[in-house]
Write an enzyme that holds these catalytic residues in place. Sequence first.
Site, PDB file in Angstrom:
ATOM      1  CG  HIS A  66       0.568   4.121  -5.915  1.00 26.99           C
ATOM      2  ND1 HIS A  66       0.084   3.278  -4.937  1.00 26.99           N
ATOM      3  CD2 HIS A  66       1.472   3.371  -6.607  1.00 26.99           C
ATOM      4  CE1 HIS A  66       0.674   2.110  -5.021  1.00 26.99           C
ATOM      5  NE2 HIS A  66       1.513   2.130  -6.037  1.00 26.99           N
ATOM      6  CG  ASP A  78      -2.524   3.929  -2.887  1.00 24.99           C
ATOM      7  OD1 ASP A  78      -2.682   4.749  -3.816  1.00 24.99           O
ATOM      8  OD2 ASP A  78      -1.646   3.051  -2.913  1.00 24.99           O
ATOM      9  N   GLY A  88       5.671  -2.178  -9.478  1.00 25.70           N
ATOM     10  CA  GLY A  88       4.842  -2.684 -10.574  1.00 25.70           C
ATOM     11  C   GLY A  88       3.851  -3.731 -10.119  1.00 25.70           C
ATOM     12  CG  ASN A  89       4.349  -7.301  -7.681  1.00 25.20           C
ATOM     13  OD1 ASN A  89       5.571  -7.423  -7.669  1.00 25.20           O
ATOM     14  ND2 ASN A  89       3.540  -8.264  -8.103  1.00 25.20           N
ATOM     15  CB  SER A  90       1.080  -0.953  -7.127  1.00 23.27           C
ATOM     16  OG  SER A  90       2.029  -0.602  -6.165  1.00 23.27           O
ATOM     17  CG  LEU A  98     -17.020   6.786  18.356  1.00 24.97           C
ATOM     18  CD1 LEU A  98     -18.271   5.912  18.574  1.00 24.97           C
ATOM     19  CD2 LEU A  98     -15.769   6.032  18.780  1.00 24.97           C
ATOM     20  N   GLY A  99     -17.517  10.307  16.911  1.00 26.21           N
ATOM     21  CA  GLY A  99     -17.715  11.567  17.617  1.00 26.21           C
ATOM     22  C   GLY A  99     -16.859  11.736  18.854  1.00 26.21           C
ATOM     23  CG  LEU A 106      -9.453   9.251  19.848  1.00 23.33           C
ATOM     24  CD1 LEU A 106      -9.140   8.219  18.772  1.00 23.33           C
ATOM     25  CD2 LEU A 106     -10.152   8.602  21.027  1.00 23.33           C
TER      26      LEU A 106
END
Length: 407
Positions: free
Chosen positions: A145, A176, A252-254, A309-310, A313
């Site tokens: 992002h 992300d 801004g820390n991203s 895995l197949g 759920l």
Amino acid sequence: MRDPQIAIHSQNVDLLNRKQTIVPKFLLCLAAAMGSTFAGFNMADAQTPTQATLTSRTEPVPSRESMYKDLESQAASLEKHYRHVKRIVRTVQPTVAHIEAKKRQSANSSGKSSGSDQRVVVIEEAGAGVVIQYRGRTYVITNYHVIESSGISDIRIESDGIVYYPTRAMHDRATDLSVLEVDKRGLTPAKLGDSRQTEIGDFVVAVGSPFGLSHSVSYGIVSALHRHDLELGPQGVKYQDFMQTDAAINPGNSGGPLMNIRGEVVGINTAIASNSGGNDGIGFSIPINMVMRIVSDLIDFGEVKRGFLGVSLDARYGAERAKQLGLDRSYGALITSITPNSPAAVSNLQVGDVVLEYNNRRIHNDSHLVTRVSLSTIGEEVPLRVFRRGNFQTITVKITDRSQFKR
């Protein structure tokens, strides 16, 4: 009071909602304590003015010099701690990059993205990145992002006062994460830790560019592990397994690192839970082992190979259904169908099985199992602890590539 929303960091992130006004509880406690003191005060307990004066005169009053000496002795142990924090910062700062990205968006004069009066608006955003070396080449890891909708020529990387421009950008929107390749020499790679060894209560340091202020440092502890099912931004993040920290993290820390006391990167700071849009002491970081699982695939294959895995759920599985099955615990994932010839079918998993653990880790719900499987290494043999018709058993499955089963 509104539930806190989750904000993905960027330089120009909007406030999520108005900041709540909270009366500090310690003030109320102080008033209550004072009230109880006065309520319990009576003449039998009271001293005469003479007694009170004599008592106060017999108490020694420390000199200013002795008070400062006491502070100095107490500060010695704290200074040792903070000297180590300073060493961490000095060591890792060259490995953290400041990233600026220009994003072009269409809008009309009313600020909406539709209509006949269209114009292009350029938005500048800032974030951070971690320098790594992989197979002899240099890359910068950041959040998707941070550079979303930006072309290669719109991304600017700064480290140790030198500006770099990426030659290639690879993305995985589902986690992300993005990785930028840089051909120019001079970048200092970070030392990566093992996030599997991270525990709740571990001391951590965060470095980033909050509000465009590059190489800002904060610290705290790991508050929780394996956070998932968070509603992150308008587009969301599909696969989540976050570490939670109270280290100050702001827009801004991203993309910046979360580091342990050895200066090793254990996570990539990504999001916050906030009522104000800024730091409220709840930040989320992607574990570095998960990051490198994604980044290595992006570099090697140009895409992420997801584990398969197949099984299908039951998203509604909970405490009531667990009780009906004879389980005294509500966590786990209930299998409702199995894909023919899949790893689940080959390993004899069955409809009605409840998967309680995957690779020796508890499974909280269906989405948690989906994430764990998708992040598994292709070809890895994984033990599953399942509950089947009143009995617990362990079944080993060999994870395969999901692309082989695409319809």
